[in-house]
Design a protein around this motif. Structure first.
Motif, PDB file in Angstrom:
ATOM      1  N   MET A 357      -1.688 -73.455  29.279  1.00 16.04           N
ATOM      2  CA  MET A 357      -0.476 -73.668  28.827  1.00 16.04           C
ATOM      3  C   MET A 357      -0.340 -73.470  27.375  1.00 16.04           C
ATOM      4  SD  MET A 357       0.917 -77.651  28.138  1.00 16.04           S
ATOM      5  CE  MET A 357      -0.346 -77.541  26.862  1.00 16.04           C
ATOM      6  N   CYS A 358      -1.281 -74.016  26.402  1.00 11.48           N
ATOM      7  CA  CYS A 358      -1.148 -73.495  24.998  1.00 11.48           C
ATOM      8  C   CYS A 358      -0.999 -72.132  24.774  1.00 11.48           C
ATOM      9  CB  CYS A 358      -2.409 -74.206  24.465  1.00 11.48           C
ATOM     10  SG  CYS A 358      -2.622 -76.160  24.538  1.00 11.48           S
ATOM     11  N   SER A 359      -1.922 -71.330  25.422  1.00 11.74           N
ATOM     12  CA  SER A 359      -2.185 -69.828  25.040  1.00 11.74           C
ATOM     13  C   SER A 359      -0.771 -69.231  25.597  1.00 11.74           C
ATOM     14  CB  SER A 359      -3.107 -69.364  25.965  1.00 11.74           C
ATOM     15  OG  SER A 359      -4.298 -69.646  25.665  1.00 11.74           O
ATOM     16  N   PHE A 360      -0.148 -69.685  26.608  1.00 15.75           N
ATOM     17  CA  PHE A 360       1.361 -68.867  27.242  1.00 15.75           C
ATOM     18  C   PHE A 360       2.433 -69.621  26.326  1.00 15.75           C
ATOM     19  CE2 PHE A 360      -1.151 -67.428  30.673  1.00 15.75           C
ATOM     20  CZ  PHE A 360      -0.553 -66.147  30.939  1.00 15.75           C
ATOM     21  N   LEU A 361       2.488 -70.835  25.812  1.00 14.22           N
ATOM     22  CA  LEU A 361       3.490 -71.054  25.008  1.00 14.22           C
ATOM     23  C   LEU A 361       3.761 -70.332  23.927  1.00 14.22           C
ATOM     24  CD1 LEU A 361       3.344 -75.077  25.009  1.00 14.22           C
ATOM     25  CD2 LEU A 361       5.100 -73.710  25.762  1.00 14.22           C
ATOM     26  N   LEU A 362       2.474 -69.800  22.888  1.00 12.22           N
ATOM     27  CA  LEU A 362       2.348 -68.910  21.987  1.00 12.22           C
ATOM     28  C   LEU A 362       2.752 -67.704  22.570  1.00 12.22           C
ATOM     29  CD1 LEU A 362       2.011 -68.656  18.778  1.00 12.22           C
ATOM     30  CD2 LEU A 362      -0.363 -68.337  19.602  1.00 12.22           C
ATOM     31  N   GLY A 363       1.954 -67.161  23.566  1.00 12.53           N
ATOM     32  CA  GLY A 363       2.312 -65.978  23.922  1.00 12.53           C
ATOM     33  C   GLY A 363       3.739 -65.560  24.561  1.00 12.53           C
ATOM     34  N   SER A 364       4.268 -66.585  25.064  1.00 14.43           N
ATOM     35  CA  SER A 364       5.858 -66.185  25.314  1.00 14.43           C
ATOM     36  C   SER A 364       6.492 -65.568  24.426  1.00 14.43           C
ATOM     37  CB  SER A 364       6.397 -67.644  25.852  1.00 14.43           C
ATOM     38  OG  SER A 364       6.512 -68.543  24.946  1.00 14.43           O
ATOM     39  N   VAL A 365       6.369 -65.901  23.165  1.00 16.02           N
ATOM     40  CA  VAL A 365       7.007 -65.535  22.069  1.00 16.02           C
ATOM     41  C   VAL A 365       6.862 -63.876  21.769  1.00 16.02           C
ATOM     42  CG1 VAL A 365       7.527 -65.613  19.608  1.00 16.02           C
ATOM     43  CG2 VAL A 365       6.845 -67.616  20.841  1.00 16.02           C
ATOM     44  N   SER A 366       5.793 -63.336  22.168  1.00 16.15           N
ATOM     45  CA  SER A 366       5.710 -62.058  21.720  1.00 16.15           C
ATOM     46  C   SER A 366       6.499 -60.978  22.537  1.00 16.15           C
ATOM     47  CB  SER A 366       4.113 -61.711  21.993  1.00 16.15           C
ATOM     48  OG  SER A 366       3.837 -61.639  23.355  1.00 16.15           O
ATOM     49  N   PRO A 367       6.872 -60.905  23.464  1.00 16.45           N
ATOM     50  CA  PRO A 367       7.820 -60.106  23.925  1.00 16.45           C
ATOM     51  C   PRO A 367       9.134 -60.015  23.384  1.00 16.45           C
ATOM     52  CG  PRO A 367       6.577 -61.042  25.758  1.00 16.45           C
ATOM     53  CD  PRO A 367       6.330 -61.782  24.637  1.00 16.45           C
ATOM     54  N   TRP A 368       9.513 -61.188  23.258  1.00 15.20           N
ATOM     55  CA  TRP A 368      10.778 -61.500  22.691  1.00 15.20           C
ATOM     56  C   TRP A 368      10.751 -60.801  21.036  1.00 15.20           C
ATOM     57  CZ3 TRP A 368      11.570 -63.765  18.028  1.00 15.20           C
ATOM     58  CH2 TRP A 368      13.148 -64.121  17.589  1.00 15.20           C
ATOM     59  N   LEU A 369       9.588 -60.975  20.224  1.00 12.88           N
ATOM     60  CA  LEU A 369       9.215 -60.649  19.092  1.00 12.88           C
ATOM     61  C   LEU A 369       9.320 -59.200  18.903  1.00 12.88           C
ATOM     62  CD1 LEU A 369       8.575 -61.563  16.059  1.00 12.88           C
ATOM     63  CD2 LEU A 369       6.242 -61.525  16.570  1.00 12.88           C
ATOM     64  N   LEU A 370       8.803 -58.534  19.731  1.00  6.78           N
ATOM     65  CA  LEU A 370       8.653 -57.114  19.671  1.00  6.78           C
ATOM     66  C   LEU A 370      10.032 -56.360  19.940  1.00  6.78           C
ATOM     67  CD1 LEU A 370       5.544 -57.515  19.349  1.00  6.78           C
ATOM     68  CD2 LEU A 370       5.171 -55.321  20.620  1.00  6.78           C
ATOM     69  N   GLY A 371      10.730 -57.096  20.889  1.00  2.79           N
ATOM     70  CA  GLY A 371      12.119 -56.647  21.238  1.00  2.79           C
ATOM     71  C   GLY A 371      12.966 -56.970  19.986  1.00  2.79           C
ATOM     72  N   TRP A 372      12.952 -58.102  19.286  1.00  6.28           N
ATOM     73  CA  TRP A 372      13.680 -57.980  18.152  1.00  6.28           C
ATOM     74  C   TRP A 372      13.127 -57.165  17.039  1.00  6.28           C
ATOM     75  CZ3 TRP A 372      12.121 -59.947  13.240  1.00  6.28           C
ATOM     76  CH2 TRP A 372      13.055 -60.356  12.492  1.00  6.28           C
ATOM     77  N   LEU A 373      12.067 -56.855  16.890  1.00  8.78           N
ATOM     78  CA  LEU A 373      11.667 -56.032  15.770  1.00  8.78           C
ATOM     79  C   LEU A 373      12.338 -54.607  16.071  1.00  8.78           C
ATOM     80  CD1 LEU A 373       7.920 -56.945  15.136  1.00  8.78           C
ATOM     81  CD2 LEU A 373       9.677 -57.192  13.475  1.00  8.78           C
ATOM     82  N   ARG A 374      12.259 -54.182  17.171  1.00 10.90           N
ATOM     83  CA  ARG A 374      12.854 -52.721  17.829  1.00 10.90           C
ATOM     84  C   ARG A 374      14.148 -52.743  17.389  1.00 10.90           C
ATOM     85  NH1 ARG A 374      13.980 -50.014  23.504  1.00 10.90           N
ATOM     86  NH2 ARG A 374      13.621 -47.948  22.790  1.00 10.90           N
ATOM     87  N   GLY A 375      14.741 -53.850  17.601  1.00 16.38           N
ATOM     88  CA  GLY A 375      16.293 -53.918  17.157  1.00 16.38           C
ATOM     89  C   GLY A 375      16.773 -53.939  15.865  1.00 16.38           C
ATOM     90  N   VAL A 376      15.976 -54.435  15.095  1.00 15.39           N
ATOM     91  CA  VAL A 376      16.437 -54.514  13.678  1.00 15.39           C
ATOM     92  C   VAL A 376      15.595 -53.769  12.656  1.00 15.39           C
ATOM     93  CG1 VAL A 376      16.698 -57.265  13.820  1.00 15.39           C
ATOM     94  CG2 VAL A 376      14.499 -56.343  13.257  1.00 15.39           C
ATOM     95  N   CYS A 377      14.621 -52.970  13.112  1.00 14.41           N
ATOM     96  CA  CYS A 377      13.948 -52.206  12.121  1.00 14.41           C
ATOM     97  C   CYS A 377      14.446 -50.777  12.542  1.00 14.41           C
ATOM     98  CB  CYS A 377      12.393 -52.304  12.638  1.00 14.41           C
ATOM     99  SG  CYS A 377      11.463 -53.699  12.135  1.00 14.41           S
ATOM    100  N   PRO A 378      14.177 -49.558  11.403  1.00 13.74           N
ATOM    101  CA  PRO A 378      14.829 -48.397  11.600  1.00 13.74           C
ATOM    102  C   PRO A 378      14.247 -47.929  13.040  1.00 13.74           C
ATOM    103  CG  PRO A 378      13.967 -48.615   9.445  1.00 13.74           C
ATOM    104  CD  PRO A 378      13.551 -49.906  10.099  1.00 13.74           C
TER     105      PRO A 378
END
Length: 419
Positions: A357-378
């Protein structure tokens, strides 16, 4: 140990490996067919990342409940019902018509079913395998890698020939078939038989006891830091690595999905089997060997992950993915065996659920985070920056395991009689 029990423990391992194979194949095909889903359903990168994040968040919420029930109920039926439910959800994901359907079927329903598998399966394997525990859990973990590798090729080939929806139909249907077979082949254990409702009584763990045991065991908390780092990186990798390779090197979807999943997970397969065998041989003489191996493997994985994002050519990128996979496998051979070294058997399903549970709570952020970085970075740089973030996560995880080995493991180790 009598011959029948000795034979059954390997049959049990085979059945659970097949289940875990399908579990991870079901999960990985989303990343492989992601471009086709994006095109047909007209979704943004952030929305696609959110689908993965909701799946992992749902897992996190459900896992402690699944863990508590895994300590009370018959593990055979928990595993079978979990397999049938998540496979049905995967199959019906092929019917999704938009973002809401993907979130409901792919994220919520699939994760709800999957969440009950691990808290029951890992302790069940540990109960049957004591002297061969790291090897058994390592081979079981290897099924994850084979599932992801297979989905990388098969999922894309099925999608190219019959459409992305067919990939979900095939993988979901195979899971339902295995669930039906498991009703016949999977057996109760002596421990499970005593935990049926009619026999429950004084042996029933108190509702909050497992949580108290877990959070008062400092080694378990530090191991959760390491597990959270692994999950954070793995979740992002399985969703975005195929698209990273396709975008950076102009490969076809099939080639990108194949090479990003194959080289990494083939090396992880070698690492997890080697790590399991090595640990089982060394742990009797050196009880903290699991943690030594885990901490060092994760630390060595830091530059490998960074190289995935920075490598200038396809060959070097694939090599970095393989080296990263090797160290990942060495760590994951001992993820749950190390936890069981400090947790008594009656609380192990709950402990798996809480740590996950603790691991997936933190881990649930990473797919969204990389998608966000792809959208805002060059253009062409966002996912490369994302791999730098993943490398930092491994560095933090290595530090957590190192602290556990040095300061807490020695006096918290649970001494179990080997069978």
């Amino acid at each position: 140990m009598d011959g029948k029990r000795e034979n059954y423990k390997w049959e049990l391992l085979a059945l659970l490996c097949l289940a875990f194979f399908i579990n991870q194949g079901d999960r990985a095909i989303f990343g492989v067919v992601l471009p086709s889903i994006k095109s047909e359903l007209q979704l943004t990168d952030t929305q696609l990342g959110m689908v993965g994040s909701v799946l992992f968040f749902t897992l996190a919420v459900m896992l402690p409940i699944a863990g508590y029930l895994g300590d009370l109920w018959n593990k055979k039926w928990i595993i079978i019902c979990s397999l049938l439910f998540w496979s049905a959800a995967t199959l019906t994901t092929g019917l999704a018509g938009g973002l809401a359907g993907l979130v409901l079927l792919r994220s919520v329903a699939t994760a709800g079913g999957e969440s009950f598998y691990a808290p029951a399966a890992f302790p069940l394997l540990a109960e049957h395998h004591t002297r061969t525990r790291s090897l058994a859990l390592g081979v079981h973990q290897a099924a994850l890698y084979v599932g992801v590798m297979t989905s990388g090729f098969m999922g894309r080939l099925i999608a190219d020939r019959w459409g992305w929806r067919s990939a979900f139909y095939v993988f979901g249907g195979c899971g339902i078939l295995l669930g039906l077979i498991s009703i016949w082949r999977l057996r109760d254990t002596a421990v499970d038989s005593m935990r049926r409702p009619s026999a429950l009584g004084a042996s029933r763990p108190a509702t909050g006891a497992a949580w108290k045991v877990f959070f008062l065991t400092k080694t378990a908390l530090f191991l959760t830091v390491g597990c959270a780092a692994i999950v954070f990186v793995n979740n992002a990798y399985v969703v975005w690595a195929p698209e990273f390779v396709r975008e950076k090197y102009g490969l076809s979807q099939a080639a990108a999905g194949g090479c990003s999943m194959f080289y990494h997970h083939a090396a992880a397969l070698a690492g997890v089997v080697a790590g399991g065998r090595l640990t089982d041989r060394r742990v009797a003489a050196c009880p903290d060997f699991r943690l030594r191996l885990m901490g060092r493997a994760m630390l060595l994985g830091v530059p490998a992950i960074a190289c995935v994002g920075l490598a200038p050519g396809l060959v070097l990128t694939c090599l970095a993915m393989a080296v990263f996979g090797l160290f990942r496998g060495l760590y994951e051979a001992n993820t749950h065996a190390a936890l069981f070294d400090v947790i008594a058997p009656c609380y192990r399903a709950s402990a798996v659920g809480i740590m996950s549970m603790c691991s997936f709570l933190l881990g649930s952020v990473s797919p969204w985070l990389l998608g966000w970085l792809r959208g805002v970075c060059p253009v062409g740089t966002g996912l490369s920056y994302g791999f730098m973030v993943l490398a930092v996560a491994y560095l933090i995880g290595s530090a957590g395991v190192g602290v556990a080995r040095r300061f807490t493991f020695g006096h918290e180790r649970y001494r179990e009689v080997a069978a």
